[in-house]
Design a protein around this motif. Structure first.
Motif, mmCIF file in Angstrom:
data_model
loop_
_atom_site.group_PDB
_atom_site.id
_atom_site.type_symbol
_atom_site.label_atom_id
_atom_site.label_comp_id
_atom_site.label_asym_id
_atom_site.label_seq_id
_atom_site.Cartn_x
_atom_site.Cartn_y
_atom_site.Cartn_z
ATOM 1 N N UNK A 189 53.417 103.556 24.442
ATOM 2 C CA UNK A 189 54.654 102.786 24.605
ATOM 3 C C UNK A 189 55.615 103.497 25.547
ATOM 4 N N UNK A 190 55.730 104.809 25.400
ATOM 5 C CA UNK A 190 56.589 105.602 26.286
ATOM 6 C C UNK A 190 55.993 105.675 27.689
ATOM 7 N N UNK A 191 54.706 105.884 27.761
ATOM 8 C CA UNK A 191 53.999 105.937 29.047
ATOM 9 C C UNK A 191 54.213 104.654 29.837
ATOM 10 N N UNK A 192 54.237 103.524 29.162
ATOM 11 C CA UNK A 192 54.457 102.233 29.816
ATOM 12 C C UNK A 192 55.751 102.248 30.638
ATOM 13 N N UNK A 193 56.829 102.798 30.067
ATOM 14 C CA UNK A 193 58.107 102.824 30.775
ATOM 15 C C UNK A 193 58.096 103.852 31.903
ATOM 16 N N UNK A 194 57.367 104.930 31.726
ATOM 17 C CA UNK A 194 57.268 105.919 32.798
ATOM 18 C C UNK A 194 56.516 105.330 33.988
ATOM 19 N N UNK A 195 55.485 104.558 33.715
ATOM 20 C CA UNK A 195 54.746 103.884 34.790
ATOM 21 C C UNK A 195 55.645 102.888 35.514
ATOM 22 N N UNK A 196 56.429 102.135 34.756
ATOM 23 C CA UNK A 196 57.329 101.153 35.377
ATOM 24 C C UNK A 196 58.345 101.838 36.278
ATOM 25 N N UNK A 197 58.898 102.956 35.820
ATOM 26 C CA UNK A 197 59.866 103.684 36.646
ATOM 27 C C UNK A 197 59.205 104.250 37.903
ATOM 28 N N UNK A 198 58.012 104.769 37.752
ATOM 29 C CA UNK A 198 57.298 105.341 38.894
ATOM 30 C C UNK A 198 56.954 104.265 39.933
ATOM 31 N N UNK A 199 56.760 103.043 39.476
ATOM 32 C CA UNK A 199 56.403 101.961 40.379
ATOM 33 C C UNK A 199 57.617 101.275 41.004
ATOM 34 N N UNK A 200 58.756 101.292 40.297
ATOM 35 C CA UNK A 200 59.874 100.455 40.722
ATOM 36 C C UNK A 200 61.138 101.213 41.131
ATOM 37 N N UNK A 201 61.299 102.441 40.661
ATOM 38 C CA UNK A 201 62.537 103.187 40.916
ATOM 39 C C UNK A 201 62.347 104.095 42.134
ATOM 40 N N UNK A 202 63.148 103.885 43.159
ATOM 41 C CA UNK A 202 63.034 104.677 44.395
ATOM 42 C C UNK A 202 63.259 106.160 44.155
ATOM 43 N N UNK A 203 63.997 106.478 43.100
ATOM 44 C CA UNK A 203 64.273 107.875 42.766
ATOM 45 C C UNK A 203 62.981 108.673 42.569
ATOM 46 N N UNK A 204 61.931 107.983 42.080
ATOM 47 C CA UNK A 204 60.681 108.665 41.753
ATOM 48 C C UNK A 204 59.541 108.306 42.700
ATOM 49 N N UNK A 205 59.872 107.702 43.826
ATOM 50 C CA UNK A 205 58.835 107.209 44.746
ATOM 51 C C UNK A 205 58.030 108.329 45.399
ATOM 52 N N UNK A 262 57.063 111.142 43.817
ATOM 53 C CA UNK A 262 56.230 111.850 42.853
ATOM 54 C C UNK A 262 54.767 111.444 43.051
ATOM 55 N N UNK A 263 53.877 112.426 42.958
ATOM 56 C CA UNK A 263 52.453 112.185 43.157
ATOM 57 C C UNK A 263 51.728 112.277 41.816
ATOM 58 N N UNK A 264 51.278 111.144 41.300
ATOM 59 C CA UNK A 264 50.558 111.114 40.032
ATOM 60 C C UNK A 264 49.057 111.129 40.308
ATOM 61 N N UNK A 265 48.367 112.091 39.709
ATOM 62 C CA UNK A 265 46.921 112.227 39.897
ATOM 63 C C UNK A 265 46.133 111.243 39.059
ATOM 64 N N UNK A 266 46.495 111.124 37.786
ATOM 65 C CA UNK A 266 45.724 110.291 36.877
ATOM 66 C C UNK A 266 46.226 110.417 35.455
ATOM 67 N N UNK A 267 45.532 109.723 34.545
ATOM 68 C CA UNK A 267 45.940 109.689 33.137
ATOM 69 C C UNK A 267 44.731 109.696 32.220
ATOM 70 N N UNK A 268 44.809 110.526 31.181
ATOM 71 C CA UNK A 268 43.869 110.446 30.062
ATOM 72 C C UNK A 268 44.574 109.725 28.922
ATOM 73 N N UNK A 269 43.930 108.691 28.384
ATOM 74 C CA UNK A 269 44.488 107.944 27.257
ATOM 75 C C UNK A 269 43.582 108.160 26.045
ATOM 76 N N UNK A 270 44.152 108.700 24.984
ATOM 77 C CA UNK A 270 43.404 109.027 23.765
ATOM 78 C C UNK A 270 43.793 108.050 22.655
ATOM 79 N N UNK A 271 42.814 107.287 22.159
ATOM 80 C CA UNK A 271 43.017 106.384 21.012
ATOM 81 C C UNK A 271 44.099 105.349 21.257
ATOM 82 N N UNK A 272 44.054 104.710 22.392
ATOM 83 C CA UNK A 272 45.022 103.685 22.757
ATOM 84 C C UNK A 272 44.476 102.929 23.979
#
Length: 285
Positions: A110-126, A128-138
């Motif tokens: 749920x928290x990750x969802x908002x971090x992804x939205x900010x990384x995609x939409x907020x110029x402040x974080x444009x 930042x270089x995200x390599x990838x994500x491991x999702x455990x039990x979700x």
């Protein structure tokens, strides 16, 4: 250590360890987002997978009220938390390091969802270089029985029995009403984490680790998410550990789990470096 509003832990590796593993490249910053009710001592065990490899780690678990109450009622408190966590990267001057996420259960997702939205939409974080994500039990979707199991486990055995059942009953009624019965209407104001991430997923590589024996998150929900994202031609992998209980993959298979996470991280780092080299080649020509 922590911010005025959120409590997190950040650990920097020893310089020699970082240099040995990353050989002059900036070490990854691994952001671990714990499951609902997760204690930091539990998250430390996972972060050690990365600190031993010379990574910087940031550990954070969202408060129970934001996971079980605020999100259920559509209050976007976690968006503020997501913003603060991303700003932390600038506070510690690691915004130019590659970023990697390790997310646990729906509480972390749920928290990750908002971090992804900010990384995609907020110029402040444009930048930042995200390599990838491991999702455990979700992630899971619309599983009231599983959500109640998670809440019961989170409340623990020490709470008054009457109060425990009262809280679980109120939570069940609220979830059924807002997230199932009225969801065809309320989704236009506040989509749940599952639908939001399916509609506008993270563009970077993802690895989903799960178990068909999980009694909180249905394995079919995880597999459906993987199929949809792969259908969008995203680099998504998955692995079913088959037998562990909810968020017990590492406990039951520590070596296999660690190897898969580190292999994925190294693969993401290699792909990122290859992409940078290709861009330099294009610019030079």
């Amino acid at each position: 250590m922590g911010d005025d509003d959120i409590e997190y832990n950040i650990v920097f590796p020893e310089a020699l360890v970082s240099e040995r593993h990353w050989r002059g490249s900036k070490e990854p910053v691994v952001i671990l987002l714990g499951w609902a009710g997760c204690r930091d001592k539990h998250l430390v065990k996972y972060s050690s997978i990365y600190t031993e490899q010379g990574c910087i780690t940031v550990r954070y678990t969202a408060p129970l009220k934001t996971v079980f109450i605020s999100e259920t009622f559509g209050y976007k408190e976690l968006r503020h938390t997501a913003l603060k966590l991303l700003e932390t990267l600038y506070d510690y001057e690691v915004e130019n390091n590659p970023i990697f996420f390790h997310v646990f259960s729906n509480g972390g997702f749920m928290l990750y969802r908002y971090m992804v939205e900010l990384l995609q939409r907020d110029k402040q974080f444009s930048t930042l270089c995200v390599l990838g994500t491991v999702v455990d039990s979700a992630p899971g979707s619309g599983n009231v029985k599983g959500a109640l199991r998670a809440l019961r486990t989170t409340l623990g055995p020490n709470i008054n029995t009457f109060l425990r059942y009262l809280l679980m009953a109120l939570f069940a009624v609220t979830v059924v009403l807002l997230r199932i019965v009225l969801y065809p209407m309320t989704k236009y104001f506040h989509k749940n984490h599952y639908d939001a991430m399916m509609d506008r997923p993270a563009p970077w590589p993802q690895l989903y680790l799960y178990s068909r024996a999980d009694q909180v998150i249905r394995y079919t929900d995880v597999e459906r998410m993987v199929r949809v994202l792969q259908g969008k031609e995203l680099a998504v992998q998955s692995f079913d550990f088959a037998t562990p209980a909810h968020v017990s993959l590492f406990r039951d298979f520590p070596e296999d789990y660690s190897r898969r996470c580190l292999d994925f991280l190294n693969s993401c780092m290699t792909n990122s470096e290859d992409t940078k080299l290709k861009r330099r080649h294009v610019v030079q020509h």
